[in-house]
Scaffold this motif. Structure first.
Motif, PDB file in Angstrom:
ATOM      1  N   ARG A 195      34.033  31.249  34.144  1.00 36.87           N
ATOM      2  CA  ARG A 195      35.392  31.691  34.254  1.00 36.87           C
ATOM      3  C   ARG A 195      36.037  31.934  35.342  1.00 36.87           C
ATOM      4  O   ARG A 195      37.084  31.431  35.910  1.00 36.87           O
ATOM      5  N   ALA A 196      35.320  32.716  36.151  1.00 38.91           N
ATOM      6  CA  ALA A 196      35.762  33.087  37.565  1.00 38.91           C
ATOM      7  C   ALA A 196      35.889  31.810  38.289  1.00 38.91           C
ATOM      8  O   ALA A 196      37.015  31.658  39.182  1.00 38.91           O
ATOM      9  N   GLU A 197      35.097  30.916  38.225  1.00 37.66           N
ATOM     10  CA  GLU A 197      35.005  29.681  39.029  1.00 37.66           C
ATOM     11  C   GLU A 197      36.334  28.564  38.438  1.00 37.66           C
ATOM     12  O   GLU A 197      36.952  28.266  39.335  1.00 37.66           O
ATOM     13  N   ALA A 198      36.482  28.817  37.239  1.00 35.90           N
ATOM     14  CA  ALA A 198      37.814  27.958  36.724  1.00 35.90           C
ATOM     15  C   ALA A 198      38.888  28.636  37.137  1.00 35.90           C
ATOM     16  O   ALA A 198      39.849  28.134  37.483  1.00 35.90           O
ATOM     17  N   ASN A 199      39.014  29.854  37.202  1.00 32.03           N
ATOM     18  CA  ASN A 199      40.129  30.765  37.609  1.00 32.03           C
ATOM     19  C   ASN A 199      40.361  30.297  39.219  1.00 32.03           C
ATOM     20  O   ASN A 199      41.638  30.458  39.721  1.00 32.03           O
ATOM     21  N   GLY A 200      39.351  30.373  39.741  1.00 34.98           N
ATOM     22  CA  GLY A 200      39.693  30.184  41.390  1.00 34.98           C
ATOM     23  C   GLY A 200      40.140  28.649  41.636  1.00 34.98           C
ATOM     24  O   GLY A 200      40.718  28.547  42.673  1.00 34.98           O
ATOM     25  N   PHE A 236      43.940  23.974  31.919  1.00 40.83           N
ATOM     26  CA  PHE A 236      43.726  23.895  30.655  1.00 40.83           C
ATOM     27  C   PHE A 236      43.346  25.231  30.326  1.00 40.83           C
ATOM     28  O   PHE A 236      43.111  25.871  29.344  1.00 40.83           O
ATOM     29  N   GLY A 237      43.194  26.363  31.244  1.00 38.53           N
ATOM     30  CA  GLY A 237      42.632  27.632  30.949  1.00 38.53           C
ATOM     31  C   GLY A 237      41.166  27.863  31.429  1.00 38.53           C
ATOM     32  O   GLY A 237      40.433  27.267  30.614  1.00 38.53           O
ATOM     33  N   ALA A 238      41.007  28.968  32.042  1.00 35.84           N
ATOM     34  CA  ALA A 238      39.695  29.157  32.395  1.00 35.84           C
ATOM     35  C   ALA A 238      38.700  29.516  31.435  1.00 35.84           C
ATOM     36  O   ALA A 238      37.601  29.104  31.453  1.00 35.84           O
ATOM     37  N   GLU A 239      39.236  30.088  30.416  1.00 35.97           N
ATOM     38  CA  GLU A 239      38.065  30.392  29.077  1.00 35.97           C
ATOM     39  C   GLU A 239      37.942  29.360  28.454  1.00 35.97           C
ATOM     40  O   GLU A 239      36.543  29.135  28.095  1.00 35.97           O
ATOM     41  N   ALA A 240      38.512  28.067  28.215  1.00 37.64           N
ATOM     42  CA  ALA A 240      38.252  27.033  27.446  1.00 37.64           C
ATOM     43  C   ALA A 240      37.270  26.405  28.418  1.00 37.64           C
ATOM     44  O   ALA A 240      36.249  25.762  27.985  1.00 37.64           O
TER      45      ALA A 240
END
Length: 136
Positions: free
Chosen positions: A104-109, A114-118
Motif C-alpha cells: 500500500r505504501a509503495e502504491a501511495n508513493g 486506482f487506489g493503493a488499497e486495491a
C-alpha cells in the motif's frame, strides 16, 4: 471485508488474464512478486532454503507443501491473510513482513490511479495464487 477482497480479486484476475499470453505464464506476475519479496527467505524453489533462511531460529516454512499439510486443501484465504499481515495479531519476534502495508505504501508513493488499497490487495492475491500453483 471478504467482499472487498473479492472485488480486488476480480480486478486482478482480469488484469492477469490480459497479461498472460499462454497457460505457462498464468502466474507470472505472482512468480515475479515471489522472487522479489519471498525467495530470499523461502528459496527460489519455495522449499524453505532461501539465502537468509539460516538466520531464523525457527526455520523458514516450505511453501510447496501447504496443501499437503492441510489434508490436500490449499487454504487460500489464510495464505492471503498471512501474506497481507494486517488482519493478524502478531506476537513479538514474528519475522514474516506485513506485505499489505508495504504494498500500500509503495502504491501511495506512486500516486496510484486506482487506489493503493486495491493495488496492495491485488499484489497479495497474485502472490497467493502463485504459491497455490506450486503445491506438490
Amino acid at each position: 471485508m471478504f467482499r472487498s477482497w473479492l472485488m480486488a480479486a476480480t480486478c486482478v484476475l482480469g488484469a492477469t488474464a490480459a497479461l498472460a499470453q499462454d497457460a505457462t505464464q498464468e502466474y507470472v506476475v505472482g512468480q515475479q512478486e515471489y522472487m522479489v519479496a519471498c525467495a530470499a527467505c523461502h528459496g527460489e524453489a519455495a522449499d524453505g532454503n532461501g539465502e537468509i533462511a539460516t538466520m531464523f531460529k525457527e526455520g523458514v516454512p516450505d511453501l510447496t507443501g501447504i496443501a499437503k499439510r492441510n489434508d490436500g486443501v490449499f487454504p487460500l484465504l489464510e495464505i492471503i491473510h498471512a501474506i497481507d499481515g494486517r488482519a493478524v495479531i502478531r506476537g513479538h519476534g514474528n519475522p514474516m513482513p506485513v506485505f499489505g502495508n508495504r504494498y500500500r505504501a509503495e502504491a501511495n508513493g506512486g500516486n496510484a490511479l486506482f487506489g493503493a488499497e486495491a493495488i496492495a490487495r491485488g499484489r497479495v492475491l497474485e502472490l497467493a495464487l502463485y504459491i497455490q500453483s506450486i503445491q506438490d
